[in-house]
Design a protein around this motif. Sequence first.
Motif, mmCIF file in Angstrom:
data_model
loop_
_atom_site.group_PDB
_atom_site.id
_atom_site.type_symbol
_atom_site.label_atom_id
_atom_site.label_comp_id
_atom_site.label_asym_id
_atom_site.label_seq_id
_atom_site.Cartn_x
_atom_site.Cartn_y
_atom_site.Cartn_z
ATOM 1 N N GLN A 80 -20.606 5.370 8.791
ATOM 2 C CA GLN A 80 -19.257 5.508 9.373
ATOM 3 C C GLN A 80 -18.436 4.241 9.130
ATOM 4 O OE1 GLN A 80 -20.221 6.390 13.476
ATOM 5 N NE2 GLN A 80 -21.369 8.227 12.862
ATOM 6 N N VAL A 99 -17.244 4.181 5.504
ATOM 7 C CA VAL A 99 -16.114 5.100 5.308
ATOM 8 C C VAL A 99 -14.860 4.531 5.969
ATOM 9 C CG1 VAL A 99 -15.217 7.390 5.914
ATOM 10 C CG2 VAL A 99 -17.549 7.147 5.025
ATOM 11 N N GLU A 111 -13.310 2.046 3.793
ATOM 12 C CA GLU A 111 -12.637 2.652 2.633
ATOM 13 C C GLU A 111 -11.285 3.249 2.993
ATOM 14 O OE1 GLU A 111 -16.901 4.201 0.843
ATOM 15 O OE2 GLU A 111 -15.275 5.642 1.180
ATOM 16 N N VAL A 112 -11.214 3.912 4.157
ATOM 17 C CA VAL A 112 -10.005 4.696 4.453
ATOM 18 C C VAL A 112 -8.963 3.912 5.242
ATOM 19 C CG1 VAL A 112 -11.283 6.865 4.349
ATOM 20 C CG2 VAL A 112 -10.909 5.755 6.588
ATOM 21 N N LEU A 157 -17.493 12.048 9.789
ATOM 22 C CA LEU A 157 -16.862 11.444 8.611
ATOM 23 C C LEU A 157 -15.582 12.187 8.233
ATOM 24 C CD1 LEU A 157 -20.027 10.659 6.423
ATOM 25 C CD2 LEU A 157 -18.869 9.193 8.106
ATOM 26 N N GLU A 158 -15.623 13.524 8.344
ATOM 27 C CA GLU A 158 -14.404 14.312 8.079
ATOM 28 C C GLU A 158 -13.283 13.889 9.020
ATOM 29 O OE1 GLU A 158 -15.245 18.455 8.571
ATOM 30 O OE2 GLU A 158 -16.656 18.490 6.895
ATOM 31 N N LEU A 208 -12.884 11.006 10.550
ATOM 32 C CA LEU A 208 -12.378 9.673 10.188
ATOM 33 C C LEU A 208 -11.407 9.767 9.013
ATOM 34 C CD1 LEU A 208 -15.638 7.460 10.327
ATOM 35 C CD2 LEU A 208 -13.753 7.480 11.969
ATOM 36 N N ARG A 209 -11.796 10.526 8.011
ATOM 37 C CA ARG A 209 -10.943 10.645 6.806
ATOM 38 C C ARG A 209 -9.636 11.366 7.145
ATOM 39 N NH1 ARG A 209 -16.293 11.821 4.071
ATOM 40 N NH2 ARG A 209 -16.760 9.926 2.871
ATOM 41 N N PHE A 210 -9.740 12.412 7.966
ATOM 42 C CA PHE A 210 -8.555 13.189 8.329
ATOM 43 C C PHE A 210 -7.595 12.331 9.154
ATOM 44 C CE2 PHE A 210 -6.611 16.930 10.660
ATOM 45 C CZ PHE A 210 -5.946 17.431 9.553
ATOM 46 N N ALA A 218 -7.341 9.100 9.034
ATOM 47 C CA ALA A 218 -6.729 8.101 8.149
ATOM 48 C C ALA A 218 -5.597 8.720 7.324
ATOM 49 C CB ALA A 218 -7.791 7.507 7.232
ATOM 50 N N ARG A 219 -5.795 9.945 6.927
ATOM 51 C CA ARG A 219 -4.802 10.593 6.064
ATOM 52 C C ARG A 219 -3.581 11.076 6.861
ATOM 53 N NH1 ARG A 219 -8.115 14.220 3.952
ATOM 54 N NH2 ARG A 219 -7.278 16.073 4.976
#
Lengths: 362, 246
Positions: free
Chosen positions: A30, A33, A36-37, A343-344, A346-348, A350-351
Amino acid sequence: MKFGLFHELATPRPFTPEVEAKVVHNALEQVRVADEVGFDTVWAVEHHFLEGYSHSSAPEVFLTACATQTERIRIGHGAVVCVREMNHPIRVAERAAMLDIISNGRLEFGTARSSTWTELGGFEADPDRTKQDWDEYVRAIPGMWTQERFSWKGNCFSMPERAVLPKPLQQPHPPMWVTVTSPGTELDAADRGLGCLGVSTGGVADQERRTKEYHRRIQLCDPIGQVNDRVATLNFMYCHEDLKTAANRGMSFLGLFGLLNSHLLFTREAYPTTAYQSLGGLSAPPSSKSGGNPGAEYGVPEGVCIGDPPAIIEAIKRWESVGVDQINFLVNACETLPQEQVLESLRFFAREVMPAFQEDAA
Amino acid sequence: MLVGTDDPQRLAVGAPEMRALDTEALELPGVVFLQALFEIESGAMCEMLPPALHPTLPPVAGIVAYDVPESPWGAFRIAQLRVQCRSGLRPRALLVAAVVDVPEVGAALAQRFGFRVAAGEVRLERAYDETRIEVATGGADALAGSLRGPMRIGESDTQFVSCMHPAQTPRGYRLVQVDTRHTVHRVERARFEVEAFDGAAWGEARIQPTLGLPGVVGLADLTLDPIRFLCRPDVMAFEGSESVDP
């Protein structure tokens, strides 16, 4: 507004080596990620003996792994328990300096005194003097970092003149914080020029009152080192395009985390003393019934960042409006959510959420 | 997480019978109170609690005693053994048993507040250097201990928790939440040293003290508030809590 991860390393029973290893390695993934994001900080707490709730007893080791596996995310050592029976102040300063070097100057240094009898009693620490110990530590440690040779004669510890080595990379020293649970600790933070690291999930109104007083008072502070005037709060986060799905998933780990917290024996219960006036996590939780809370119909409490992006953006803007600079998120507990969902999320987040808070977004 | 695993019906055996739930407050002015907690063996920490409750870490039990100079039934002394626990997210205690030295008081407390009461002797002796407590019931010495080296602390520095009393009520067998208010006039903290403890005499042989925690002795006006909440013993509090108000 800055965003962080906050790792307690809550662990499901049975506490087998495999289960504990999975929690730690999932947390490290986590962090990679998050790096990264675009998350700003990863914090790891120091707790002892808190079965299930937190297995993060050696955060400096966990955070060293975080530092070596990431490029830019800041490393929040938060918070180190500044109590003589648990950590000697020289060792605290040495470990933190080394972590700052290994992370290439990314350390954020948090201080605390522990709020549970579970921990203080386990180390046979005296709850009456933890605040005194903490106060001495935070005055001494900047000197250990900034003076070529350092000596100290205090109530909690003394040392003849020695070179405390290594020195941290950040100059004059890493930003310093204190965790805020008990009423009034935000004033202690302000008076010493320390950042306010919220670790309990209170309501927005209470945060506003405390933050306003903190910001007023820190203008007049007698700093123990370089002033850090930031205010961070703790929150839960699960972000999904569907509000109901987000609420179902997010509330599942939030609820479990609350129950695990309720097992803890807070110092106020076990050891009658003026030094501990708060019941910590057993204090009344924020309500889900406040007006304007999009997740209320699914039981999401006021200000909690569980929901779809519009709901989370609204919650964050409320925190931002009362002077909060950083929100640190718990993103799972006891592996309640599968790692891929975390993880999804976290990425969502960030986006879809972070861009609304980039400095040029306004 | 840890939850109580005791058979809820075990605590129903011998539970007091409350004929009504619209109890009036009971005001007891000028009581001497003693509250002393101790860590206990963890092996049975879940087995001692019904599913409605869950344990603290570490598990803790406590003695709460009152020397009451004035009540509707005259003067009396009472000592309670409780297990600290949680009901949902709330700090609570589970009443194991109480020993009262005036049978008429015991009957009234059982009927109005669901106290599981045994007749016996309660001695509470205060001196400047220590306070001694001795409890005997059923021919056994249930407790002997002392609080030594008193040090005055603030009136608001002691945490009192509501206690869950297993009782037969008009709504059936329930855990009755008994809320107490202490208006503290003076309180001292002292080291609690357990000299003798017989869990079986209290009805729970699995309670074994391992570490005495600091206790308090003081003077307060005590109020037992009207009953507000009940809880089914067989399910967690989130599901099983009931308001007494219709």
